[in-house]
Structures are given as structure tokens and as C-alpha cells.
Design a protein around this motif. Structure first.
Motif, PDB file in Angstrom:
ATOM      1  N   ARG A 230       0.923  -1.198   0.390  1.00  0.00           N
ATOM      2  CA  ARG A 230      -0.348   0.337   0.509  1.00  0.00           C
ATOM      3  C   ARG A 230       1.028   1.017   0.054  1.00  0.00           C
ATOM      4  O   ARG A 230       2.243   1.276   0.832  1.00  0.00           O
ATOM      5  CB  ARG A 230      -1.085   0.125   0.896  1.00  0.00           C
ATOM      6  CG  ARG A 230      -2.474  -0.873   1.012  1.00  0.00           C
ATOM      7  CD  ARG A 230      -2.155  -2.669   1.236  1.00  0.00           C
ATOM      8  NE  ARG A 230      -3.302  -3.621   1.161  1.00  0.00           N
ATOM      9  CZ  ARG A 230      -3.493  -3.935   2.063  1.00  0.00           C
ATOM     10  NH1 ARG A 230      -3.017  -4.028   2.765  1.00  0.00           N
ATOM     11  NH2 ARG A 230      -4.643  -4.784   1.399  1.00  0.00           N
ATOM     12  N   THR A 231       0.148   2.795  -0.427  1.00  0.00           N
ATOM     13  CA  THR A 231       0.891   3.444  -0.946  1.00  0.00           C
ATOM     14  C   THR A 231       1.752   4.055   0.537  1.00  0.00           C
ATOM     15  O   THR A 231       3.090   4.758   0.299  1.00  0.00           O
ATOM     16  CB  THR A 231       0.042   4.475  -1.576  1.00  0.00           C
ATOM     17  OG1 THR A 231      -1.747   4.835  -1.622  1.00  0.00           O
ATOM     18  CG2 THR A 231       0.180   4.489  -2.701  1.00  0.00           C
TER      19      THR A 231
ATOM     20  N   ALA B 227      -8.349   1.967 -10.592  1.00  0.00           N
ATOM     21  CA  ALA B 227      -8.872   1.741  -9.026  1.00  0.00           C
ATOM     22  C   ALA B 227      -6.957   1.998  -8.171  1.00  0.00           C
ATOM     23  O   ALA B 227      -6.042   2.568  -7.694  1.00  0.00           O
ATOM     24  CB  ALA B 227      -9.139   0.989  -7.754  1.00  0.00           C
ATOM     25  N   ASP B 228      -6.652   0.545  -9.177  1.00  0.00           N
ATOM     26  CA  ASP B 228      -4.322   0.468  -8.592  1.00  0.00           C
ATOM     27  C   ASP B 228      -3.988   1.724  -9.567  1.00  0.00           C
ATOM     28  O   ASP B 228      -3.096   2.108  -8.870  1.00  0.00           O
ATOM     29  CB  ASP B 228      -4.126  -0.122  -9.965  1.00  0.00           C
ATOM     30  CG  ASP B 228      -4.848  -2.041  -8.924  1.00  0.00           C
ATOM     31  OD1 ASP B 228      -4.851  -1.765  -7.535  1.00  0.00           O
ATOM     32  OD2 ASP B 228      -4.226  -3.003 -10.047  1.00  0.00           O
TER      33      ASP B 228
ATOM     34  N   ARG C 254      -4.827   5.056  -9.972  1.00  0.00           N
ATOM     35  CA  ARG C 254      -4.998   5.835  -9.281  1.00  0.00           C
ATOM     36  C   ARG C 254      -4.803   6.349  -8.215  1.00  0.00           C
ATOM     37  O   ARG C 254      -4.028   7.088  -7.849  1.00  0.00           O
ATOM     38  CB  ARG C 254      -6.758   6.293  -8.994  1.00  0.00           C
ATOM     39  CG  ARG C 254      -7.245   7.930  -8.322  1.00  0.00           C
ATOM     40  CD  ARG C 254      -9.096   7.918  -7.724  1.00  0.00           C
ATOM     41  NE  ARG C 254      -8.927   9.336  -7.320  1.00  0.00           N
ATOM     42  CZ  ARG C 254      -8.342   9.168  -6.222  1.00  0.00           C
ATOM     43  NH1 ARG C 254      -7.422   9.156  -5.021  1.00  0.00           N
ATOM     44  NH2 ARG C 254      -8.760  10.840  -6.274  1.00  0.00           N
ATOM     45  N   GLU C 255      -4.090   5.136  -7.613  1.00  0.00           N
ATOM     46  CA  GLU C 255      -3.300   4.604  -6.545  1.00  0.00           C
ATOM     47  C   GLU C 255      -2.065   5.182  -6.676  1.00  0.00           C
ATOM     48  O   GLU C 255      -1.802   6.220  -5.676  1.00  0.00           O
ATOM     49  CB  GLU C 255      -3.755   3.315  -5.381  1.00  0.00           C
ATOM     50  CG  GLU C 255      -2.848   3.589  -3.867  1.00  0.00           C
ATOM     51  CD  GLU C 255      -4.148   3.878  -3.471  1.00  0.00           C
ATOM     52  OE1 GLU C 255      -4.426   4.259  -1.639  1.00  0.00           O
ATOM     53  OE2 GLU C 255      -5.839   3.565  -4.141  1.00  0.00           O
TER      54      GLU C 255
ATOM     55  N   GLU D 267     -17.305   2.087  -8.495  1.00  0.00           N
ATOM     56  CA  GLU D 267     -17.434   1.232  -8.424  1.00  0.00           C
ATOM     57  C   GLU D 267     -18.928   0.758  -8.330  1.00  0.00           C
ATOM     58  O   GLU D 267     -19.967   0.933  -7.862  1.00  0.00           O
ATOM     59  CB  GLU D 267     -17.556   1.635  -6.539  1.00  0.00           C
ATOM     60  CG  GLU D 267     -17.382  -0.273  -5.570  1.00  0.00           C
ATOM     61  CD  GLU D 267     -16.895  -1.283  -6.464  1.00  0.00           C
ATOM     62  OE1 GLU D 267     -17.754  -2.054  -6.726  1.00  0.00           O
ATOM     63  OE2 GLU D 267     -15.961  -1.734  -6.302  1.00  0.00           O
TER      64      GLU D 267
ATOM     65  N   ARG E 258      -5.395   3.356   5.024  1.00  0.00           N
ATOM     66  CA  ARG E 258      -5.260   3.158   3.672  1.00  0.00           C
ATOM     67  C   ARG E 258      -3.457   2.302   3.945  1.00  0.00           C
ATOM     68  O   ARG E 258      -3.386   1.529   2.981  1.00  0.00           O
ATOM     69  CB  ARG E 258      -3.929   4.641   3.448  1.00  0.00           C
ATOM     70  CG  ARG E 258      -4.697   5.529   3.477  1.00  0.00           C
ATOM     71  CD  ARG E 258      -4.019   7.157   2.741  1.00  0.00           C
ATOM     72  NE  ARG E 258      -4.822   7.966   2.378  1.00  0.00           N
ATOM     73  CZ  ARG E 258      -5.691   8.015   1.103  1.00  0.00           C
ATOM     74  NH1 ARG E 258      -6.018   6.827   0.068  1.00  0.00           N
ATOM     75  NH2 ARG E 258      -6.272   9.751   0.962  1.00  0.00           N
TER      76      ARG E 258
ATOM     77  N   ASP F 288      -6.733  -2.486   0.489  1.00  0.00           N
ATOM     78  CA  ASP F 288      -6.729  -1.588  -1.234  1.00  0.00           C
ATOM     79  C   ASP F 288      -6.596  -0.858  -1.463  1.00  0.00           C
ATOM     80  O   ASP F 288      -5.720  -0.492  -2.025  1.00  0.00           O
ATOM     81  CB  ASP F 288      -6.970  -3.013  -2.430  1.00  0.00           C
ATOM     82  CG  ASP F 288      -6.135  -3.882  -1.868  1.00  0.00           C
ATOM     83  OD1 ASP F 288      -4.808  -4.587  -1.647  1.00  0.00           O
ATOM     84  OD2 ASP F 288      -6.833  -5.380  -2.436  1.00  0.00           O
ATOM     85  N   HIS F 289      -7.469   0.094  -1.596  1.00  0.00           N
ATOM     86  CA  HIS F 289      -8.175   1.361  -2.174  1.00  0.00           C
ATOM     87  C   HIS F 289      -8.427   1.994  -0.955  1.00  0.00           C
ATOM     88  O   HIS F 289      -9.404   1.722  -0.456  1.00  0.00           O
ATOM     89  CB  HIS F 289      -9.077   0.937  -3.742  1.00  0.00           C
ATOM     90  CG  HIS F 289      -8.321   0.224  -4.201  1.00  0.00           C
ATOM     91  ND1 HIS F 289      -6.439   0.571  -4.602  1.00  0.00           N
ATOM     92  CD2 HIS F 289      -8.098  -1.351  -4.880  1.00  0.00           C
ATOM     93  CE1 HIS F 289      -6.470  -0.273  -5.996  1.00  0.00           C
ATOM     94  NE2 HIS F 289      -6.982  -1.189  -5.806  1.00  0.00           N
TER      95      HIS F 289
ATOM     96  N   ALA G 205     -10.974   6.012  -1.324  1.00  0.00           N
ATOM     97  CA  ALA G 205     -11.075   6.887  -2.170  1.00  0.00           C
ATOM     98  C   ALA G 205     -12.169   7.842  -1.488  1.00  0.00           C
ATOM     99  O   ALA G 205     -13.154   7.544  -0.615  1.00  0.00           O
ATOM    100  CB  ALA G 205     -11.888   6.610  -3.317  1.00  0.00           C
TER     101      ALA G 205
ATOM    102  N   THR H   3     -11.334  -0.674   0.137  1.00  0.00           N
ATOM    103  CA  THR H   3     -11.295  -1.807  -0.902  1.00  0.00           C
ATOM    104  C   THR H   3     -10.756  -2.402  -0.423  1.00  0.00           C
ATOM    105  O   THR H   3      -9.490  -1.689  -0.437  1.00  0.00           O
ATOM    106  CB  THR H   3     -11.820  -1.280  -2.000  1.00  0.00           C
ATOM    107  OG1 THR H   3     -13.253  -0.076  -2.716  1.00  0.00           O
ATOM    108  CG2 THR H   3     -12.055  -2.127  -3.252  1.00  0.00           C
TER     109      THR H   3
END
Length: 330
Positions: A90-91, A125-126, A128-129, A198, A306, A310-311, A313, A326
Motif C-alpha cells: 500500500r502507498t 483503482a490501481d 489512481r492509487e 465502483e 490506507r 487496497d484502495h 477513495a 476496498t
């Protein structure tokens, strides 16, 4: 949602001293047509750094790492990290890892030079992350003695290559390093990124409470529902903790009414937590704990979410603020 203007990515760890101790972060991009072009630029840059007293790190895919190691003569001073250990985490975890590498390897007054090859994943979604990540680190890593040369295959999808030009202050080619005229202020760029749709959110939820009155009872209902989901126990436990943190924030710090909706599909769970306020207007929210390294003050909810999902938003509209969580598994 909890209103905070201090949940900045530059917090959440020991900040190196400025001045002589820390040269600070540089964030460059190299778009390459073939690996020979990449190594012709990146290898001399790494060797130049080693000669000047900088440390060196490569976090790239195998197709890049092998030729690059050969081009630097397999110099043992060049650290090599499998890129998925960073870029498929994760970021916030990736941010923390780069800070740690800099703290451990950069000598006083010098930098850690990093050739990094971000893995953007396969879904909207990936994308954008990791597009957001490339903008966030301009602020998140600013005090750290790092010099990142992010390398991108010119065959990547056009939206990703467009984001590269908006998130890197300088561009590197065989002719040298130059200012990037397309670079956007990170906050401006982050606010411009659309949140992917989504489809599950347009279907009836598996569990819903649109006016939470019994927070403790709701938590028990969420746990009971997750017990029926066919997924890894540790992944679902992380998801439960993230939902709990976001629901608690909405009820305790947001504007009521607050609500929670949950959906499931094979290999995936989704939660949307909403309150009726206007908070969470900081595009950097959740990339570090709200109150920095002293975690005793709290403010960790979105930062934890976060790292647990995984995501994540965040959306704001006339009806309030929502956080969509998500988690997926295979």
C-alpha cells in the motif's frame, strides 16, 4: 469525517535536519523506449553518485534490474530491492520504506539515489492509487535525503504517461536534466484525479445503516456479516479494523447523521462510510498520521485505513463526505 489539516504525508516519522545534514528530495522522471536507453542514462547517474559519496538503490522489475546491475559492473554498493516489495504494497507503506532506506543508507550531507520503477497495477483503482502516490511523495519525502529517478516504459498506457509529466518536477533524457513545464502543484493534481466508479455501490448493500445510532451494535453486525464472507481471515480482519476506524471517525468527529454500507463480490469487499459534514478537504489526508510521530495523540484512522485496504477513495458532495474502502484477494 474527522476534520484535520495536519494529516500531512510529511509527518509520521523522524524528520531529518535541514541544512547540511539533509540535501532534501529530488523527484525526476525518465521515459525510455528500450532498456539500453534506460541504462545509458541511469547507470552513469548511479556511479556518479557513488563517486560523490551518495548511496544507491534500484527498485525495478527484473527486465530493468538485470541490465542495470550489469551496466554498473555489479557494484556491491548498489542495493537492489524487488520492486513489488515496495510498489505493490500500500502507498503509505512504500513512503515509509523509502524514508527508512534514506535514514539507514544516506551519509550526512549526501543522498540516497534511487532508480524506481512504479508498478501501476491493472485496474482503474490501481492506477489512481499510484498516480496519487507519485504526486504525494513530492511532499511526503521532501525533508528526506533522497534523489529519485523514476523510470517509465514509453509503452505504458497514455493516461499513466500523462500523469508522469504532471507529477515529476524534472525530466531526464540522454541530453540531461531539465525543468518539467507540465508539472502541477501536488495538491492541485490530487484534487483533479477522478475517483473510479465502483459498480457495487449501485446495487443493494449486504448491510446498511444510514443513520448510525448504536455504534457498538453496528460493529457487532459488521463482524457477524464478515464471518459469512468467504475470504482470508487476516484480510477480513484488517478490513473490519479499517471499517471500524472510519465509522468511529464519522460518528465521533463528523456531522450526523452518519452511515455505513457494505457490499461483497467474489474476492472483494467494499464499504462506504458517510457523514453529513464538509471535512476531509486535505488531499494528503491519510498518507501519514495526523499528529506526526507522536501516535499517542491519535489521528491515525485514515492512515491506518490506507494501510489496511487496497484502495481508499474520499469523495465530497452536497450531501457530505464519504470514504470508500476496498479490499480484494485472489
Amino acid at each position: 469525517m474527522h476534520r484535520t489539516n495536519t494529516d500531512r504525508p510529511g509527518s509520521g516519522g523522524p524528520v531529518p535536519a535541514t541544512g547540511g545534514r539533509s540535501p532534501g528530495y529530488r523527484h525526476d522522471a525518465l521515459v525510455y523506449d528500450d532498456v539500453d536507453t534506460l541504462t545509458a542514462v541511469a547507470a552513469p547517474w548511479l556511479l556518479e553518485g557513488l563517486a560523490a559519496g551518495d548511496a544507491a538503490l534500484v527498485a525495478a522489475g527484473p527486465a530493468t534490474t538485470g541490465p542495470l546491475r550489469e551496466a554498473v559492473g555489479h557494484d556491491p554498493r548498489v542495493l537492489v530491492v524487488e520492486r513489488h516489495a515496495l510498489y505493490r504494497a500500500r502507498t503509505p507503506t512504500a513512503i515509509t520504506a523509502f524514508r527508512r532506506f534514506a535514514d539507514e543508507h544516506a551519509a550526512p550531507g549526501h543522498r540516497l539515489r534511487v532508480v524506481g520503477e512504479t508498478d501501476y497495477g491493472t485496474t482503474a483503482a490501481d492506477w489512481r492509487e499510484w498516480q496519487a502516490y507519485e504526486a504525494v511523495i513530492n511532499t511526503a519525502l521532501r525533508p528526506w535525503p533522497l534523489w529519485g529517478l523514476c523510470v517509465f516504459d514509453a509503452a505504458l498506457p497514455a493516461p499513466i504517461l500523462a500523469s508522469v509529466r504532471k507529477t515529476h518536477p524534472r525530466l531526464v533524457t540522454a541530453d540531461g536534466r531539465s525543468a518539467n513545464p507540465d508539472f502541477l502543484d501536488p495538491a492541485t493534481y490530487l484534487r483533479s484525479l477522478p475517483v473510479p466508479v465502483e459498480p457495487l455501490e449501485s446495487t443493494p448493500p449486504a448491510l446498511a445503516d444510514d443513520d448510525i445510532g448504536d455504534y457498538t451494535g453496528l460493529r457487532r453486525r459488521v463482524r457477524a456479516w464478515l464471518d459469512t464472507v468467504d475470504g482470508p481471515d487476516d484480510v477480513l480482519e484488517d478490513f473490519l479494523l479499517a471499517v471500524d476506524e472510519m465509522t468511529s471517525n464519522a460518528v465521533r468527529h463528523g456531522t450526523l447523521p452518519a452511515g455505513l454500507r457494505l457490499w461483497t463480490a467474489p474476492g472483494r469487499v467494499v464499504a462506504t462510510v458517510r457523514d453529513s459534514g464538509s471535512g476531509l478537504d486535505d488531499p494528503f489526508a491519510g498518507y501519514g498520521p495526523a499528529h506526526g510521530a507522536d501516535l499517542s495523540h491519535g489521528g491515525m484512522g485514515l492512515w491506518l485505513a490506507r494501510q489496511l485496504c487496497d484502495h481508499v477513495a474520499i469523495r465530497r458532495d452536497a450531501d457530505g463526505v464519504s470514504v470508500r474502502l476496498t479490499t480484494t484477494w485472489s
